[in-house]
Scaffold this motif. Structure first.
Motif, mmCIF file in Angstrom:
data_model
loop_
_atom_site.group_PDB
_atom_site.id
_atom_site.type_symbol
_atom_site.label_atom_id
_atom_site.label_comp_id
_atom_site.label_asym_id
_atom_site.label_seq_id
_atom_site.Cartn_x
_atom_site.Cartn_y
_atom_site.Cartn_z
ATOM 1 N N ARG A 1 1.368 5.327 -7.900
ATOM 2 C CA ARG A 1 0.340 6.260 -8.392
ATOM 3 C C ARG A 1 0.855 7.693 -8.439
ATOM 4 O O ARG A 1 0.517 8.455 -9.346
ATOM 5 C CB ARG A 1 -0.911 6.167 -7.520
ATOM 6 N N THR B 1 -5.071 6.602 -2.907
ATOM 7 C CA THR B 1 -6.018 6.252 -3.985
ATOM 8 C C THR B 1 -6.083 7.305 -5.076
ATOM 9 O O THR B 1 -6.077 6.989 -6.261
ATOM 10 C CB THR B 1 -7.430 6.041 -3.387
ATOM 11 N N ASN B 2 -6.162 8.578 -4.666
ATOM 12 C CA ASN B 2 -6.227 9.649 -5.667
ATOM 13 C C ASN B 2 -4.809 10.060 -6.069
ATOM 14 O O ASN B 2 -4.062 10.612 -5.266
ATOM 15 C CB ASN B 2 -6.981 10.855 -5.084
ATOM 16 N N ARG C 1 0.837 -1.210 0.000
ATOM 17 C CA ARG C 1 0.000 0.000 0.000
ATOM 18 C C ARG C 1 0.871 1.258 0.000
ATOM 19 O O ARG C 1 0.521 2.263 -0.605
ATOM 20 C CB ARG C 1 -0.924 0.014 1.232
ATOM 21 N N VAL D 1 -8.206 9.425 -10.535
ATOM 22 C CA VAL D 1 -8.600 8.407 -9.533
ATOM 23 C C VAL D 1 -9.288 7.196 -10.170
ATOM 24 O O VAL D 1 -9.190 6.074 -9.664
ATOM 25 C CB VAL D 1 -9.474 9.031 -8.409
ATOM 26 N N ASP E 1 -6.270 -4.004 1.046
ATOM 27 C CA ASP E 1 -6.110 -3.029 2.133
ATOM 28 C C ASP E 1 -5.914 -3.669 3.506
ATOM 29 O O ASP E 1 -5.700 -2.953 4.489
ATOM 30 C CB ASP E 1 -7.282 -2.029 2.137
ATOM 31 N N HIS F 1 -4.326 -1.858 -8.110
ATOM 32 C CA HIS F 1 -5.079 -2.126 -6.886
ATOM 33 C C HIS F 1 -4.223 -2.986 -5.964
ATOM 34 O O HIS F 1 -3.561 -3.912 -6.432
ATOM 35 C CB HIS F 1 -6.379 -2.875 -7.196
ATOM 36 N N ASN G 1 -6.168 4.707 -11.927
ATOM 37 C CA ASN G 1 -5.031 4.813 -11.003
ATOM 38 C C ASN G 1 -4.090 3.594 -11.016
ATOM 39 O O ASN G 1 -3.413 3.300 -10.044
ATOM 40 C CB ASN G 1 -5.514 5.158 -9.584
ATOM 41 N N SER H 1 -1.285 11.311 -4.126
ATOM 42 C CA SER H 1 -0.258 10.319 -3.770
ATOM 43 C C SER H 1 1.122 10.959 -3.850
ATOM 44 O O SER H 1 1.394 11.781 -4.724
ATOM 45 C CB SER H 1 -0.298 9.078 -4.665
#
Ligand code: CMP
Length: 144
Positions: A103, A92-93, A86, A110, A119, A116, A113, A97
C-alpha cells in the motif's frame, strides 16, 4: 499443516494491472500459493467478509466497491504468514503505510487500498472458508 492467510486483490488492483506486481512480492518473500481465483463477489459474501465493519460510515461504500468488479482471491501458506503478510501489505491508510509496503508503494486512498489480508489466524480461517471450497485449495510440495 502450515499457517495460511486469506489475501484479496481488490477491484482497483485488477483494474490498475497490479495483480502480477503483488503476487510477485508474495512469491519473492517465499510464501507458497495454495489457492487462487478471480471472482466477482456477491453482496452476501462481501457483507459477511466485512461483518465487523457493519454500522461504520464507510461500510456501504466498502461493500459497493468490493462487489464492483473482479477480485483476485488467494490463499498463501507459510510460517508466520498472517503477520508477515500484514507487514508486506502495510497500514490500512496508504498515506501512512511505509514505503516498501504494497500500500505504501502503490496506493493513496484508504477506500482504494489495493489489497486485503487477514488480521489474525482466526480471521484467516473464517475468510478462507467464506471464499474457498475445500477442493479449491491445493497444498503442494516441490518435486526434487
Ligand atoms: P481492509 O484491509 O480490506 O479492511 C477493511 C477496509 O475498510 C480497509 O481495508 C479499507 O479499504 C476500508 N476502510 C477502512 N477505513 C476506511 C475509511 N475511513 N474510509 C473508507 N474505507 C475505509
Amino acid at each position: 499443516q502450515q499457517e495460511r492467510t486469506f489475501i484479496a486483490l481488490k477491484p482497483d488492483a485488477v483494474q490498475r494491472n497490479l495483480v502480477g506486481e503483488v503476487i510477485r512480492r508474495f512469491e519473492a518473500k517465499g510464501f507458497k500459493l495454495v489457492g487462487l481465483k478471480l471472482v466477482k463477489p456477491s453482496v452476501e459474501t462481501a457483507e459477511e467478509h466485512y461483518a465487523e465493519h457493519k454500522g461504520k460510515g464507510f461500510y456501504k461504500g466498502l461493500v459497493d466497491f468490493i462487489t464492483s468488479g473482479p477480485v483476485v482471491a488467494m490463499v498463501w501458506q507459510g510460517k508466520g504468514v498472517v503477520a508477515s503478510a500484514r507487514k508486506l501489505i502495510g497500514a490500512t491508510n496508504p498515506l501512512t503505510s511505509e514505503p516498501g509496503t504494497i500500500r505504501g508503494d502503490l496506493a493513496v486512498d484508504v477506500g482504494r487500498n489495493v489489497i486485503h489480508g487477514s488480521d489474525s489466524t482466526d480471521s484467516a480461517q473464517r475468510e478462507i472458508s467464506l471464499w474457498f471450497k475445500e477442493g479449491e485449495i491445493a497444498d503442494w510440495t516441490p518435486v526434487s
